[in-house]
Design a protein around this motif. Structure first.
Motif, mmCIF file in Angstrom:
data_model
loop_
_atom_site.group_PDB
_atom_site.id
_atom_site.type_symbol
_atom_site.label_atom_id
_atom_site.label_comp_id
_atom_site.label_asym_id
_atom_site.label_seq_id
_atom_site.Cartn_x
_atom_site.Cartn_y
_atom_site.Cartn_z
ATOM 1 N N ILE A 12 0.858 -1.193 0.000
ATOM 2 C CA ILE A 12 0.000 0.000 0.000
ATOM 3 C C ILE A 12 0.887 1.233 0.000
ATOM 4 O O ILE A 12 1.909 1.277 0.698
ATOM 5 C CB ILE A 12 -0.932 0.017 1.232
ATOM 6 N N VAL A 13 0.502 2.234 -0.776
ATOM 7 C CA VAL A 13 1.217 3.508 -0.817
ATOM 8 C C VAL A 13 0.273 4.610 -0.350
ATOM 9 O O VAL A 13 -0.832 4.756 -0.879
ATOM 10 C CB VAL A 13 1.721 3.827 -2.239
ATOM 11 N N LEU A 14 0.697 5.377 0.645
ATOM 12 C CA LEU A 14 0.003 6.603 1.041
ATOM 13 C C LEU A 14 0.783 7.742 0.408
ATOM 14 O O LEU A 14 1.940 7.991 0.780
ATOM 15 C CB LEU A 14 -0.030 6.743 2.562
ATOM 16 N N LEU A 15 0.168 8.429 -0.544
ATOM 17 C CA LEU A 15 0.890 9.365 -1.408
ATOM 18 C C LEU A 15 0.265 10.754 -1.336
ATOM 19 O O LEU A 15 -0.888 10.946 -1.737
ATOM 20 C CB LEU A 15 0.844 8.828 -2.847
ATOM 21 N N ASP A 16 1.035 11.718 -0.835
ATOM 22 C CA ASP A 16 0.537 13.088 -0.755
ATOM 23 C C ASP A 16 0.401 13.679 -2.159
ATOM 24 O O ASP A 16 1.207 13.397 -3.050
ATOM 25 C CB ASP A 16 1.501 13.940 0.080
ATOM 26 N N TRP A 17 -0.623 14.481 -2.360
ATOM 27 C CA TRP A 17 -0.874 15.087 -3.679
ATOM 28 C C TRP A 17 0.215 16.094 -4.039
ATOM 29 O O TRP A 17 0.713 16.109 -5.157
ATOM 30 C CB TRP A 17 -2.250 15.762 -3.669
ATOM 31 N N MET A 18 0.575 16.949 -3.081
ATOM 32 C CA MET A 18 1.586 17.983 -3.319
ATOM 33 C C MET A 18 2.898 17.566 -2.680
ATOM 34 O O MET A 18 3.007 17.463 -1.466
ATOM 35 C CB MET A 18 1.115 19.318 -2.734
ATOM 36 N N LEU A 19 3.910 17.306 -3.531
ATOM 37 C CA LEU A 19 5.211 16.871 -3.040
ATOM 38 C C LEU A 19 6.321 17.639 -3.746
ATOM 39 O O LEU A 19 6.179 17.997 -4.918
ATOM 40 C CB LEU A 19 5.408 15.375 -3.323
ATOM 41 N N PRO A 20 7.445 17.879 -3.076
ATOM 42 C CA PRO A 20 8.604 18.436 -3.773
ATOM 43 C C PRO A 20 9.231 17.370 -4.669
ATOM 44 O O PRO A 20 9.101 16.179 -4.409
ATOM 45 C CB PRO A 20 9.549 18.808 -2.621
ATOM 46 N N GLY A 21 9.866 17.827 -5.732
ATOM 47 C CA GLY A 21 10.517 16.885 -6.626
ATOM 48 C C GLY A 21 9.608 16.403 -7.731
ATOM 49 O O GLY A 21 9.935 16.501 -8.919
ATOM 50 N N LYS A 22 8.433 15.902 -7.356
ATOM 51 C CA LYS A 22 7.469 15.399 -8.329
ATOM 52 C C LYS A 22 6.122 15.275 -7.644
ATOM 53 O O LYS A 22 6.016 14.703 -6.559
ATOM 54 C CB LYS A 22 7.926 14.026 -8.857
ATOM 55 N N GLU A 23 5.070 15.836 -8.256
ATOM 56 C CA GLU A 23 3.752 15.817 -7.634
ATOM 57 C C GLU A 23 3.217 14.393 -7.522
ATOM 58 O O GLU A 23 3.525 13.520 -8.340
ATOM 59 C CB GLU A 23 2.774 16.687 -8.421
ATOM 60 N N GLY A 24 2.370 14.211 -6.516
ATOM 61 C CA GLY A 24 1.851 12.885 -6.226
ATOM 62 C C GLY A 24 1.156 12.209 -7.398
ATOM 63 O O GLY A 24 1.364 11.024 -7.660
ATOM 64 N N ILE A 25 0.310 12.958 -8.126
ATOM 65 C CA ILE A 25 -0.423 12.343 -9.228
ATOM 66 C C ILE A 25 0.520 11.916 -10.343
ATOM 67 O O ILE A 25 0.296 10.917 -11.031
ATOM 68 C CB ILE A 25 -1.527 13.295 -9.764
ATOM 69 N N GLU A 26 1.622 12.673 -10.526
ATOM 70 C CA GLU A 26 2.625 12.289 -11.525
ATOM 71 C C GLU A 26 3.383 11.046 -11.074
ATOM 72 O O GLU A 26 3.715 10.182 -11.891
ATOM 73 C CB GLU A 26 3.594 13.454 -11.762
ATOM 74 N N VAL A 27 3.651 10.957 -9.780
ATOM 75 C CA VAL A 27 4.280 9.751 -9.236
ATOM 76 C C VAL A 27 3.364 8.551 -9.461
ATOM 77 O O VAL A 27 3.805 7.484 -9.905
ATOM 78 C CB VAL A 27 4.578 9.917 -7.729
ATOM 79 N N CYS A 28 2.073 8.733 -9.166
ATOM 80 C CA CYS A 28 1.100 7.662 -9.349
ATOM 81 C C CYS A 28 1.086 7.169 -10.796
ATOM 82 O O CYS A 28 1.149 5.965 -11.059
ATOM 83 C CB CYS A 28 -0.297 8.144 -8.945
ATOM 84 N N GLN A 29 1.026 8.113 -11.737
ATOM 85 C CA GLN A 29 0.989 7.745 -13.153
ATOM 86 C C GLN A 29 2.268 7.011 -13.564
ATOM 87 O O GLN A 29 2.217 6.017 -14.296
ATOM 88 C CB GLN A 29 0.794 8.986 -14.017
ATOM 89 N N SER A 30 3.413 7.484 -13.083
ATOM 90 C CA SER A 30 4.680 6.829 -13.399
ATOM 91 C C SER A 30 4.727 5.405 -12.842
ATOM 92 O O SER A 30 5.225 4.481 -13.492
ATOM 93 C CB SER A 30 5.850 7.637 -12.848
ATOM 94 N N LEU A 31 4.206 5.239 -11.624
ATOM 95 C CA LEU A 31 4.178 3.907 -11.015
ATOM 96 C C LEU A 31 3.311 2.952 -11.827
ATOM 97 O O LEU A 31 3.691 1.799 -12.065
ATOM 98 C CB LEU A 31 3.664 3.994 -9.577
ATOM 99 N N ARG A 32 2.142 3.437 -12.252
ATOM 100 C CA ARG A 32 1.251 2.584 -13.061
ATOM 101 C C ARG A 32 1.889 2.274 -14.414
ATOM 102 O O ARG A 32 1.776 1.139 -14.905
ATOM 103 C CB ARG A 32 -0.104 3.243 -13.238
#
Length: 237
Positions: A52-72
């Motif tokens: 399970i990943v708890l992922l904040d929407w606003m993050l430094p380095g790369k936004e959460g939704i972009e991280v999510c898309q990259s992971l998928r």
């Protein structure tokens, strides 16, 4: 499955909140990994493959939704729960399509977060079951989120996989939208019937010869859906 066998990644840049979440999850006997940066968090997730990943929407380095898309895009199929602030205007329909499993909104009660996680563990985390389900000329392999038809593999999203599995385990029975939403998303106040119907439409495109006139996944007007196999069915869509 023992909680000690479940790893949860907490990707949150607020150090105090990250500490509080991590401390509570460790108290609940989950294994916790953490990061306060989007890019570093993404690398950590791909390396450790948490359940399970708890992922904040606003993050430094790369936004959460972009991280999510990259992971998928990298074929990470486990649960991703997005943490958003109440003031953030989030297009949740689009975000679900990019692979978000569920949301929790700040500020939140830790007991609510734990209940949500326990629900995801119950419904989403594989338990070593390697059963294969058959319908028509198609095989459903739920443990790898895939269909096999004519020797070709068809990938399913986590939600499509869960929806189809519930129908295949309840063939011929009317399934209400409310039941399906509870089974698929578990505890959530953010999911609505529009989101559910959108996923059903997408699932039909993968399992039906003619998605506009479905044979297997039938609509039960005013109620929900029914999965019908190997019988002559009336068009009720």
């Amino acid at each position: 499955m023992n909680k000690k066998d479940i790893t949860i990644a907490v990707i949150e840049d607020d150090e105090n909140l990250r500490f509080l979440i991590s401390h509570r999850l460790k108290t609940e006997e989950y294994e916790v990994i953490q990061s306060g940066n989007g890019l570093e968090g993404e690398k950590l997730i791909l390396k450790r493959k948490p359940d399970i990943v708890l992922l904040d929407w606003m993050l430094p380095g790369k936004e959460g939704i972009e991280v999510c898309q990259s992971l998928r895009d990298a074929e990470f199929e486990n649960v991703i729960i997005m943490i958003t602030a109440k003031s953030q205007d989030v297009d949740k329909i689009d975000a679900y399509s990019l692979g978000v499993t569920d949301y929790i909104t700040k500020p939140f009660n830790m007991d609510v977060l734990v209940a949500m996680i326990e629900n995801k563990v119950r419904y989403f985390i594989p338990k070593g079951n390697t059963d294969v389900y058959n319908f028509g000329d198609t095989e459903h392999h739920p443990y790898i989120h895939s269909l096999v038809r004519a020797g070709k593999k068809i990938e399913l999203t986590i939600l499509e996989n869960r929806i189809l599995l519930h129908f295949l385990q309840n063939k011929g029975r009317d399934v209400t939208r409310e039941e399906l939403m509870e089974v698929v998303w578990g505890y959530s106040s953010n999911v609505n019937t529009r989101t559910l119907d959108m996923h059903v439409v997408r699932l039909r495109k993968k399992i039906e010869t003619n998605p506009d006139k479905p044979h297997f996944l039938q609509t039960v007007r005013g109620l929900g859906y029914k999965f019908i196999e190997d019988e002559v069915v009336k068009e009720n869509d």
